[in-house]
Write an enzyme that holds these catalytic residues in place. Structure first.
Site, mmCIF file in Angstrom:
data_model
loop_
_atom_site.group_PDB
_atom_site.id
_atom_site.type_symbol
_atom_site.label_atom_id
_atom_site.label_comp_id
_atom_site.label_asym_id
_atom_site.label_seq_id
_atom_site.Cartn_x
_atom_site.Cartn_y
_atom_site.Cartn_z
ATOM 1 N N HIS A 66 0.855 -1.182 0.000
ATOM 2 C CA HIS A 66 0.000 0.000 0.000
ATOM 3 C C HIS A 66 0.897 1.239 0.000
ATOM 4 C CE1 HIS A 66 -3.992 -1.923 1.609
ATOM 5 N NE2 HIS A 66 -3.436 -2.638 0.656
ATOM 6 N N GLU A 115 1.083 3.844 1.948
ATOM 7 C CA GLU A 115 1.671 4.225 3.230
ATOM 8 C C GLU A 115 2.819 3.295 3.615
ATOM 9 O OE1 GLU A 115 -1.538 3.695 2.550
ATOM 10 O OE2 GLU A 115 -2.875 4.991 3.716
ATOM 11 N N CYS A 162 -5.778 2.296 5.916
ATOM 12 C CA CYS A 162 -6.467 1.058 6.296
ATOM 13 C C CYS A 162 -5.830 0.549 7.594
ATOM 14 C CB CYS A 162 -6.355 0.022 5.178
ATOM 15 S SG CYS A 162 -4.806 -0.916 5.163
ATOM 16 N N CYS A 211 -2.082 -0.222 7.364
ATOM 17 C CA CYS A 211 -1.218 0.954 7.253
ATOM 18 C C CYS A 211 -1.216 1.779 8.536
ATOM 19 C CB CYS A 211 -1.660 1.796 6.065
ATOM 20 S SG CYS A 211 -1.426 0.934 4.495
#
Lengths: 164, 164
Positions: free
Chosen positions: A61, A63, A91, A94
């Site tokens: 992801h 992040e 999320c 993260c």
């Protein structure tokens, strides 16, 4: 005098950069429309966009990629003193990664509601993490608990370990 | 007849392997006492141990490393049909990573309570994730929400996107 840490004002240009990374990422075909960066002492020290599909890494992801990039650039596993700018609310993976990285503050642009409108639904995951283990859709079973203590015993006994 | 998926019996030897990876990791000095592996169709397809301190990557927990290794080996971002064996109950980051990877089932050995006895406390993180955003110790601030919709609009309009 105050003992509170001084919080920097949000930097709109850094957020615009995170949003630009997210939008560019769609055209590049690297993954989802998410971008992020890590800033420290007035400078960007790491950037990332979602590369789940391009790199076959479900953990990639924006992040997480930005945290990895910043930690690599700074040569440390602690990003204490750093701030995370991300184009969308993190999320649970993260968010927990930001805690492990010791990030000081998070700035985000889109809400989870916006992400849901675009077909992403992190709300389900937040719901799962709130539940007790046995109530989750992903089943988890414990075995060999006694044997596994050996790993922690080795850690406790180690004189060369690096806590993190 | 049943429409329930058939769940494999837990494989004790794979769990012993995950525990061995955890214990060896302490001697190797790569990071915390955690090991994990991904199994599919009766075979191990990826392994990992905690390398947070050795690789300066705060996201390099054993489960994340094992998921990355398995996805790379299989050439896919979806580990549907795979099972995660881990020497310790996953932290929120790793649990959410298992969901994103579409893992079918988790087997774990040590409990979070055991980890706490060795100085690791994932319970704090589970507590934080249960809270509403404003109540967490890691502050999160929203800005430029309207501008950020452009990224999702680009995703929605894309005809070449790969959902994940």
């Amino acid at each position: 005098m105050t003992s509170q840490p001084i919080r920097n004002a949000p930097n709109q240009e850094w957020m615009r950069r995170a949003i630009a990374l997210a939008t560019e990422n769609v055209a590049l075909g690297n993954g989802g429309p998410f971008g992020a960066l890590i800033a420290r002492n007035g400078a960007i020290v790491g950037e990332g966009a979602n590369t789940v599909t391009a790199t076959n890494d479900p953990t990639a992801h924006a992040e997480v990629n930005a945290i990895r990039a910043a930690a690599r650039a700074l040569g440390t596993f602690s990003l204490a003193g750093c701030e995370l700018y991300t184009s969308c609310e993190p999320c649970p993976m993260c968010l927990a990664a930001a805690y492990w990285a010791r990030i000081d503050a998070i700035y985000y642009a889109s809400s989870a509601v916006d992400a849901a409108r675009a077909g992403f639904d992190d709300a389900f995951l937040y719901g799962e993490l709130r539940k007790d283990s046995h109530a989750r859709t992903l089943p988890a079973t414990q075995l060999l608990r006694e044997e596994a203590w050996a790993s922690f015993a080795a850690w406790i006994a180690s004189t060369t370990k690096i806590p993190y």
